[in-house]
Scaffold this motif. Structure first.
Motif, PDB file in Angstrom:
ATOM      1  N   ILE A 128      -7.734   8.123  10.065  1.00  0.00           N
ATOM      2  CA  ILE A 128      -9.116   7.644   9.949  1.00  0.00           C
ATOM      3  C   ILE A 128      -9.189   6.566   8.867  1.00  0.00           C
ATOM      4  CG2 ILE A 128     -11.488   8.316   9.324  1.00  0.00           C
ATOM      5  CD1 ILE A 128     -10.742  11.164  10.372  1.00  0.00           C
ATOM      6  N   LYS A 129      -9.902   5.485   9.192  1.00  0.00           N
ATOM      7  CA  LYS A 129     -10.053   4.401   8.206  1.00  0.00           C
ATOM      8  C   LYS A 129     -11.220   4.726   7.277  1.00  0.00           C
ATOM      9  CE  LYS A 129      -8.137   0.596  10.852  1.00  0.00           C
ATOM     10  NZ  LYS A 129      -8.394  -0.638  11.576  1.00  0.00           N
ATOM     11  N   THR A 130     -10.980   4.582   5.995  1.00  0.00           N
ATOM     12  CA  THR A 130     -12.050   4.780   5.016  1.00  0.00           C
ATOM     13  C   THR A 130     -12.236   3.481   4.237  1.00  0.00           C
ATOM     14  OG1 THR A 130     -10.405   5.676   3.499  1.00  0.00           O
ATOM     15  CG2 THR A 130     -11.740   7.266   4.710  1.00  0.00           C
ATOM     16  N   ILE A 131     -13.426   3.349   3.650  1.00  0.00           N
ATOM     17  CA  ILE A 131     -13.685   2.157   2.827  1.00  0.00           C
ATOM     18  C   ILE A 131     -12.837   2.291   1.561  1.00  0.00           C
ATOM     19  CG2 ILE A 131     -15.460   0.978   1.456  1.00  0.00           C
ATOM     20  CD1 ILE A 131     -17.434   1.821   3.709  1.00  0.00           C
ATOM     21  N   PRO A 132     -12.001   1.289   1.254  1.00  0.00           N
ATOM     22  CA  PRO A 132     -11.106   1.418   0.098  1.00  0.00           C
ATOM     23  C   PRO A 132     -11.846   1.841  -1.170  1.00  0.00           C
ATOM     24  CG  PRO A 132     -10.587  -0.562   1.340  1.00  0.00           C
ATOM     25  CD  PRO A 132     -11.822   0.018   1.959  1.00  0.00           C
ATOM     26  N   THR A 176     -16.486   6.812   5.845  1.00  0.00           N
ATOM     27  CA  THR A 176     -16.049   6.316   7.150  1.00  0.00           C
ATOM     28  C   THR A 176     -17.104   5.343   7.668  1.00  0.00           C
ATOM     29  OG1 THR A 176     -17.197   7.986   8.452  1.00  0.00           O
ATOM     30  CG2 THR A 176     -15.000   8.571   7.613  1.00  0.00           C
ATOM     31  N   ASN A 177     -16.970   4.920   8.916  1.00  0.00           N
ATOM     32  CA  ASN A 177     -17.975   4.033   9.499  1.00  0.00           C
ATOM     33  C   ASN A 177     -19.257   4.761   9.872  1.00  0.00           C
ATOM     34  OD1 ASN A 177     -15.971   5.048  11.492  1.00  0.00           O
ATOM     35  ND2 ASN A 177     -17.421   4.245  12.969  1.00  0.00           N
ATOM     36  N   ALA A 215      -5.557  13.351   6.920  1.00  0.00           N
ATOM     37  CA  ALA A 215      -6.240  12.796   8.101  1.00  0.00           C
ATOM     38  C   ALA A 215      -6.518  11.310   7.922  1.00  0.00           C
ATOM     39  CB  ALA A 215      -7.543  13.551   8.364  1.00  0.00           C
ATOM     40  N   GLN A 216      -6.533  10.836   6.675  1.00  0.00           N
ATOM     41  CA  GLN A 216      -6.800   9.412   6.423  1.00  0.00           C
ATOM     42  C   GLN A 216      -5.719   8.759   5.549  1.00  0.00           C
ATOM     43  OE1 GLN A 216      -8.196   8.385   2.909  1.00  0.00           O
ATOM     44  NE2 GLN A 216      -7.135  10.317   2.499  1.00  0.00           N
ATOM     45  N   ASP A 217      -4.651   9.485   5.262  1.00  0.00           N
ATOM     46  CA  ASP A 217      -3.650   8.941   4.340  1.00  0.00           C
ATOM     47  C   ASP A 217      -2.266   9.016   4.966  1.00  0.00           C
ATOM     48  OD1 ASP A 217      -1.930   8.310   2.284  1.00  0.00           O
ATOM     49  OD2 ASP A 217      -2.184  10.230   1.251  1.00  0.00           O
ATOM     50  N   ALA A 235      -5.635  16.778  -2.587  1.00  0.00           N
ATOM     51  CA  ALA A 235      -6.644  17.467  -3.409  1.00  0.00           C
ATOM     52  C   ALA A 235      -7.534  16.439  -4.103  1.00  0.00           C
ATOM     53  CB  ALA A 235      -5.954  18.360  -4.439  1.00  0.00           C
ATOM     54  N   GLY A 236      -6.921  15.369  -4.609  1.00  0.00           N
ATOM     55  CA  GLY A 236      -7.705  14.322  -5.270  1.00  0.00           C
ATOM     56  C   GLY A 236      -8.704  13.686  -4.321  1.00  0.00           C
ATOM     57  N   SER A 237      -8.284  13.428  -3.087  1.00  0.00           N
ATOM     58  CA  SER A 237      -9.226  12.799  -2.158  1.00  0.00           C
ATOM     59  C   SER A 237     -10.280  13.805  -1.692  1.00  0.00           C
ATOM     60  CB  SER A 237      -8.508  12.107  -0.999  1.00  0.00           C
ATOM     61  OG  SER A 237      -8.185  13.007   0.009  1.00  0.00           O
TER      62      SER A 237
END
Ligand code: NDP
Length: 310
Positions: free
Chosen positions: A260-264, A269-270, A280-282, A292-294
């Motif tokens: 999944i693309k996330t805003i940097p 998400t969108n 799921a996004q990394d 855990a950090g995300s």
């Protein structure tokens, strides 16, 4: 907690999901977490976690996830077994449906669905799955005590599985498709120094052999094209992972592999109110501590979204 009265729905129960739950519950947000079909996530199929800060002697992955769950429970997260089977992000009100058909209308959703093991996709591999073929040395290694096994892959997972199996089994044959491993130097050195691990370079599994149970493999050397046979009792596939994001594909922007693309710099998400965390996004860091950090970032983003919009 009524499914109609949820501030945060967290989907997934790895380090990202539980960390998000600890933060949102502790902030007083009504939080439901669905564990998914692999409660605790990938750490429940790993052995010693030696690189998570705070555990100087290391900790077993499954125990670590029990600790994460207990910490989330302590702050009031409503933890449910089972999957979220579908979502609808077309309306302003977010919707998710659990596998028992419970309809949830949360103010925000934090996706922490992680990633799952990849397979070689050989017919013989699928047929003998659970009959000597496995993707989890910690789960199944015990069944091959003092026997001969194979591990496919050249990354850190393959190195970790080969090292783990070397303690239990008579011999480990590591099948690496290039002439070098992708694993970190420290893990490579441990594998190379281990007398029980025999490496087949430039090699790929052509066929898994056996009628009712694995008896061997045919491998092909992709340089010389020579085919050889290895007799073994178990085969562990450790060739990477695929993000568990299929149920979101109609709504969320993803890369070609399904991450999944996330805003940097955020977990946004969108879709407003939907945040993505962890594996799921990394596809770069993929560590328990970064997940855990995300998860923490997702919780703070969800908290901010709720205070700005409700
Ligand atoms: P990786 O993607 O890092 O490695 C996958 C390996 O499998 C590569 O060697 C790849 O070969 C090989 N491979 C892929 N497809 C096939 C195929 N069809 N046939 C044969 N071989 C194949 O995945 P990992 O699961 O090993 O690691 C994922 C992430 O998790 C990494 O960032 C890793 O560092 C991390 N990790 C960290 C651990 C730790 O710190 N203790 C433990 C486990 C994982 P090729 O190199 O040719 O592409």
């Amino acid at each position: 907690m009524s499914p109609k009265d949820v501030d945060v729905l967290i989907i997934g129960s790895g380090p990202a999901g539980y960390t998000a739950a600890i933060y949102t519950s502790r902030a007083g947000l009504k939080t439901i977490l669905y564990k998914g079909d692999q409660p605790g996530g990938q750490l429940t199929i790993t052995s010693d976690v030696e690189n998570y800060p705070g555990y100087p002697e290391g900790i077993m992955g499954p125990q670590m996830m029990i600790d994460f769950e207990n910490q989330a429970s302590r702050f009031g997260t409503d933890i449910k077994n089972g999957m979220i089977k579908s979502v609808n992000f077309l309306d302003k009100n977010l919707q998710a449906i659990a596998e028992d058909d419970t309809l949830i209308n949360p103010k925000t959703i934090i996706i922490s669905t992680g990633a799952s093991a990849k397979w070689l996709n050989l017919e013989s591999e699928q047929r003998l799955n659970g009959k000597g073929v496995s993707a989890c040395a910690v789960c199944d290694g015990f069944f091959f005590k003092d026997q001969v096994v194979g591990v496919v892959g050249g990354g850190d997972t393959a190195a970790e599985e080969a090292l783990y199996l070397s303690k239990l089994t008579k011999q480990v044959n590591l099948i690496v498709r290039r002439d070098e491993m992708r694993a970190s130097t420290i893990m490579q050195n441990r594998v190379l120094d281990n007398k029980k691990i025999n490496i087949y370079w430039n090699s790929e599994v052509k066929e898994v052999l056996g009628d009712d149970f694995v008896t061997g493999i045919d491998i092909i050397n992709n340089k010389s094209k020579e085919i050889s046979n290895i007799k073994l009792n178990g085969l562990f596939i450790a060739i990477g992972h695929k993000p568990n994001t299929d149920i979101f594909k109609d709504y969320l922007n993803m890369d070609e592999s399904g991450y999944i693309k996330t805003i940097p710099g955020s977990t946004e998400t969108n879709i407003k109110g939907v945040f993505a965390t962890g594996d799921a996004q990394d596809n770069i860091y993929r560590q328990a501590v970064t997940a855990a950090g995300s998860g923490c970032m997702g919780a703070l983003d969800a908290e901010r979204f709720i205070s700005n919009n409700y």
